[in-house]
Scaffold this motif. Structure first.
Motif, PDB file in Angstrom:
ATOM      1  N   PHE A 320      35.047  96.553 100.633  1.00 10.41           N
ATOM      2  CA  PHE A 320      35.917  95.759  99.767  1.00 10.41           C
ATOM      3  C   PHE A 320      35.572  95.994  98.301  1.00 10.41           C
ATOM      4  N   LEU A 321      34.306  96.306  98.052  1.00 12.69           N
ATOM      5  CA  LEU A 321      33.839  96.520  96.680  1.00 12.69           C
ATOM      6  C   LEU A 321      33.786  97.999  96.317  1.00 12.69           C
ATOM      7  N   ARG A 322      34.442  98.821  97.108  1.00 12.83           N
ATOM      8  CA  ARG A 322      34.369 100.259  96.851  1.00 12.83           C
ATOM      9  C   ARG A 322      34.871 100.648  95.456  1.00 12.83           C
ATOM     10  N   PRO A 323      35.963 100.065  94.933  1.00 15.26           N
ATOM     11  CA  PRO A 323      36.376 100.449  93.570  1.00 15.26           C
ATOM     12  C   PRO A 323      35.266 100.248  92.534  1.00 15.26           C
ATOM     13  N   LEU A 324      34.527  99.139  92.661  1.00 13.42           N
ATOM     14  CA  LEU A 324      33.427  98.893  91.721  1.00 13.42           C
ATOM     15  C   LEU A 324      32.283  99.870  91.970  1.00 13.42           C
ATOM     16  N   GLY A 325      31.989 100.119  93.260  1.00 11.67           N
ATOM     17  CA  GLY A 325      30.918 101.051  93.586  1.00 11.67           C
ATOM     18  C   GLY A 325      31.199 102.446  93.061  1.00 11.67           C
ATOM     19  N   ASP A 326      32.436 102.929  93.252  1.00 13.70           N
ATOM     20  CA  ASP A 326      32.805 104.259  92.764  1.00 13.70           C
ATOM     21  C   ASP A 326      32.682 104.351  91.244  1.00 13.70           C
ATOM     22  N   ALA A 327      33.154 103.301  90.543  1.00 15.27           N
ATOM     23  CA  ALA A 327      33.126 103.318  89.075  1.00 15.27           C
ATOM     24  C   ALA A 327      31.695 103.315  88.547  1.00 15.27           C
ATOM     25  N   LEU A 328      30.830 102.494  89.143  1.00  7.04           N
ATOM     26  CA  LEU A 328      29.443 102.413  88.676  1.00  7.04           C
ATOM     27  C   LEU A 328      28.665 103.676  89.024  1.00  7.04           C
ATOM     28  N   ASN A 329      28.976 104.277  90.177  1.00  5.76           N
ATOM     29  CA  ASN A 329      28.340 105.541  90.532  1.00  5.76           C
ATOM     30  C   ASN A 329      28.763 106.646  89.566  1.00  5.76           C
ATOM     31  N   ALA A 330      30.048 106.654  89.198  1.00  7.75           N
ATOM     32  CA  ALA A 330      30.528 107.634  88.220  1.00  7.75           C
ATOM     33  C   ALA A 330      29.856 107.435  86.873  1.00  7.75           C
ATOM     34  N   ASP A 331      29.396 106.213  86.613  1.00 10.90           N
ATOM     35  CA  ASP A 331      28.707 105.903  85.360  1.00 10.90           C
ATOM     36  C   ASP A 331      27.221 106.243  85.420  1.00 10.90           C
ATOM     37  N   GLY A 332      26.768 106.767  86.576  1.00 10.42           N
ATOM     38  CA  GLY A 332      25.385 107.216  86.686  1.00 10.42           C
ATOM     39  C   GLY A 332      24.473 106.355  87.532  1.00 10.42           C
ATOM     40  N   HIS A 333      24.979 105.249  88.084  1.00  6.15           N
ATOM     41  CA  HIS A 333      24.149 104.356  88.895  1.00  6.15           C
ATOM     42  C   HIS A 333      24.131 104.786  90.353  1.00  6.15           C
ATOM     43  N   ARG A 334      22.973 104.657  90.981  1.00  5.54           N
ATOM     44  CA  ARG A 334      22.923 104.762  92.429  1.00  5.54           C
ATOM     45  C   ARG A 334      23.413 103.437  93.009  1.00  5.54           C
ATOM     46  N   VAL A 335      24.196 103.511  94.068  1.00  9.11           N
ATOM     47  CA  VAL A 335      24.839 102.308  94.606  1.00  9.11           C
ATOM     48  C   VAL A 335      24.410 102.112  96.054  1.00  9.11           C
ATOM     49  N   LEU A 336      23.996 100.890  96.371  1.00  7.70           N
ATOM     50  CA  LEU A 336      23.504 100.559  97.703  1.00  7.70           C
ATOM     51  C   LEU A 336      24.372  99.473  98.330  1.00  7.70           C
ATOM     52  N   ALA A 337      24.825  99.724  99.550  1.00  8.06           N
ATOM     53  CA  ALA A 337      25.523  98.700 100.336  1.00  8.06           C
ATOM     54  C   ALA A 337      24.571  98.241 101.440  1.00  8.06           C
ATOM     55  N   VAL A 338      24.299  96.941 101.495  1.00  8.74           N
ATOM     56  CA  VAL A 338      23.376  96.402 102.497  1.00  8.74           C
ATOM     57  C   VAL A 338      24.111  96.268 103.825  1.00  8.74           C
ATOM     58  N   HIS A 339      23.585  96.923 104.854  1.00  7.83           N
ATOM     59  CA  HIS A 339      24.228  96.866 106.155  1.00  7.83           C
ATOM     60  C   HIS A 339      23.690  95.689 106.972  1.00  7.83           C
ATOM     61  N   GLY A 340      24.443  95.287 107.961  1.00  7.95           N
ATOM     62  CA  GLY A 340      24.031  94.183 108.812  1.00  7.95           C
ATOM     63  C   GLY A 340      24.606  92.844 108.401  1.00  7.95           C
ATOM     64  N   MET A 341      25.380  92.811 107.276  1.00  3.81           N
ATOM     65  CA  MET A 341      25.995  91.554 106.837  1.00  3.81           C
ATOM     66  C   MET A 341      27.273  91.247 107.618  1.00  3.81           C
ATOM     67  N   GLY A 342      27.814  92.278 108.290  1.00  2.28           N
ATOM     68  CA  GLY A 342      29.080  92.073 109.000  1.00  2.28           C
ATOM     69  C   GLY A 342      30.170  91.700 108.031  1.00  2.28           C
ATOM     70  N   VAL A 343      30.865  90.610 108.332  1.00  2.00           N
ATOM     71  CA  VAL A 343      31.903  90.132 107.415  1.00  2.00           C
ATOM     72  C   VAL A 343      31.406  88.923 106.624  1.00  2.00           C
ATOM     73  N   ASN A 344      30.085  88.790 106.524  1.00  4.83           N
ATOM     74  CA  ASN A 344      29.458  87.819 105.619  1.00  4.83           C
ATOM     75  C   ASN A 344      29.843  86.376 105.934  1.00  4.83           C
ATOM     76  N   ARG A 345      29.668  85.969 107.204  1.00  6.18           N
ATOM     77  CA  ARG A 345      30.000  84.590 107.593  1.00  6.18           C
ATOM     78  C   ARG A 345      28.765  83.711 107.736  1.00  6.18           C
ATOM     79  N   ARG A 346      27.577  84.287 107.649  1.00  7.66           N
ATOM     80  CA  ARG A 346      26.373  83.466 107.782  1.00  7.66           C
ATOM     81  C   ARG A 346      26.200  82.559 106.569  1.00  7.66           C
ATOM     82  N   ALA A 347      25.300  81.603 106.699  1.00  6.02           N
ATOM     83  CA  ALA A 347      25.015  80.674 105.597  1.00  6.02           C
ATOM     84  C   ALA A 347      24.455  81.433 104.406  1.00  6.02           C
ATOM     85  N   ILE A 348      24.687  80.891 103.222  1.00  8.54           N
ATOM     86  CA  ILE A 348      24.250  81.550 101.991  1.00  8.54           C
ATOM     87  C   ILE A 348      22.743  81.770 101.984  1.00  8.54           C
TER      88      ILE A 348
END
Length: 512
Positions: A320-348
């Motif tokens: 869902f955040l791929r547009p931001l990830g692509d833009a920041l990577n193009a700006d020189g940042h390494r981008v990490l997506a944390v796996h195992g969150m699923g669709v993020n329904r667990r408690a904060i």
């Protein structure tokens, strides 16, 4: 009687015109891009009665010869400081218009001992419109409301500077980050904006006044970017009041306009809501075509820049955040997506703990990490900042897009516990709201209208940025958001670097 002379430093020459009386403040007037000292004539005449006025021609403008290359805003600020020292002006009232405000701010921040007070009139550049095309369009919009006499003066001075030199000076203006300089200014500062200024929107002018530690804001009715010419009487009185230590304008603790949610009719609101969900559905479907793993290129980047960690919202996959990830990577940042969150329904709190463990299992990048989050992800990000191990994990701060920091009252319309956990009265929401110690490490980015968070995403003590886009999901793909998030990451990086430098200086002093 006015006198004119030159100040020279290497190949750079400033022409200054001195007038007024010797028993008052020393006003130093710094013109904007393409202008010269004549632009200040009417205002200088009014200020002459209260002090000494120095109206400048910066290198390459007016009567000052062109150097080989245009100066950066930082270099121009240093050159102005040299002039103040050479002229024996040790408590100047610096008055900068447009790009001149950028130059004057650099001088005030770098040499506080030389500047008594600062006045910024129509200061550029709005960071949400930091492109030559956008600034050109804003300039044309402002010309449409400009006074004909003022337009004639401006046209003559633009012509004298020449289009080639004018264009060459655009890049230093655009590249300068005024928002990073403002917090370093010690002088009492007055920000003046014309009511109809198309180049400097109200929210940006108010944000400037809020970023300066001792800033005040005032708006001159009925005028545009040329307010110090068309509104010379009002502006002259404001500057004189400020120079003599009398209150002018008002204190702005936070920019007012970005805090307000747009008020829409029900048909318009439903239309935005529909467009928002169309975007959300398309992003969900994109997960099926773009792959389950982030692009391999996200793993590479400039090691001097912090790693970006993406935190999606509820019912959102990392893509869902791929547009931001692509833009920041193009700006020189390494981008990490944390796996195992699923669709993020667990408690904060539970999700925050899991992410902390995941980040703790991999090496912390030397430049640290910045969390870039959407909606609920921003709450998780703030929870992570409050974790006692946040510094050990290298977390510099959070850029939160459309995050319900005060809760989302419309969550009551849903039966899903993972959404109802966002209600304003939820225990975790209340706890996060009362924990203000980390707010300075958060940049909150939000649009003009959010159907899911009608009360807005502004956070006291944070840097709040409103982008001119409506929606809760559509904001993620907007170019204005990409620019705002990029600048927010840079801002958090710069602030963290300054804090580290201060700590190092203190440690060195302690050893001494």
């Amino acid at each position: 009687m006015a006198t004119t002379r030159e100040f020279r430093s290497g190949e750079h020459v400033i022409v200054l015109r001195e007038s007024g009386r010797a028993d008052g403040p020393d006003y130093v007037l710094v013109h904007g891009l393409g202008m010269a000292h004549e632009y200040w004539s009417d205002l200088a005449e009014r200020l002459d009665a209260t002090g000494t006025v120095y109206a400048l021609d910066l290198p390459g403008f007016g009567d000052a010869p062109q150097p080989r290359e245009p100066l950066s805003m930082e270099a121009a600020g240093e050159l102005l400081a040299e002039l103040l020292v050479a002229e024996g002006i040790d408590r100047a009232v610096l008055v900068g218009h447009s790009t001149g405000a950028q130059v004057a701010s650099e001088t005030a921040a770098r040499h506080p001992e030389l500047v008594d007070r600062l006045v910024l009139i129509g200061p550029t550049v709005n960071p949400r419109e930091r492109t030559i095309m956008q600034q050109s369009l804003r300039f044309l919009q402002d010309v449409a409301v400009i006074n004909p006499k003022v337009a004639a003066v401006g046209l003559a001075q633009y012509s004298e500077a020449g289009p080639k030199w004018f264009v060459a000076n655009l890049r230093p203006m655009i590249e300068h980050r005024l928002e990073r300089v403002l917090p370093q200014i010690a002088a009492d500062t007055l920000v003046i904006r014309g009511e109809h200024d198309r180049i400097v929107p109200r929210y940006w002018a108010e944000e400037i006044a809020a970023l300066v530690p001792k800033g005040r804001y005032v708006e001159v009715p009925g005028h545009g970017h040329d307010t110090m010419l068309a509104g010379v009487r009002e502006v002259g009185e404001l500057i004189a009041r400020h120079a003599h230590g009398r209150p002018a304008g008002r204190v702005v603790s936070q920019p007012a306009e970005p805090m307000k949610a747009m008020q829409l009719s029900w048909p318009s609101a439903l239309g935005f809501w529909a467009l928002d969900y169309v975007y959300a559905v398309l992003r969900q479907l994109a997960f099926l075509t773009e792959g389950r793993r982030p692009p391999a290129r996200w793993r590479t980047g400039d090691s001097a820049k912090p790693q970006v960690v993406l935190l999606p919202g509820v019912y959102e996959h990392w893509s869902f955040l791929r547009p931001l990830g692509d833009a920041l990577n193009a700006d020189g940042h390494r981008v990490l997506a944390v796996h195992g969150m699923g669709v993020n329904r667990r408690a904060i709190a539970d999700t925050s703990l899991r992410i902390a463990r995941a980040l703790g299992r991999v090496r912390v990048p030397e430049a640290g990490r910045v969390l870039v989050a959407h909606s609920k992800g921003g709450l998780i990000g703030k929870h992570l900042l409050l974790d006692e191990h946040a510094d050990a994990l290298g977390i510099r701060g959070v850029v939160a897009v459309c995050t319900p920091f005060a809760g989302a009252r419309r969550a009551r319309l849903f039966t899903d516990p993972s959404i109802r956990a966002l209600l304003p009265g939820d225990e975790t929401i209340v706890m996060l709201g009362s924990a203000t110690s980390v707010n300075a490490r958060i940049v909150s980015v939000f649009g003009t209208f959010d159907p899911h968070i009608p009360d807005g995403s502004a956070l006291d003590g944070a840097t709040n940025i409103r982008v001119p886009v409506a929606g809760h999901f559509r904001v993620l793909g907007a170019r204005e958001t990409l620019l705002a998030v990029r600048d927010a990451v840079a801002l958090l990086t710069a602030v963290d670097a300054e804090d580290a430098g201060d700590a190092a200086d203190a440690e060195t002093a302690g050893r001494a």
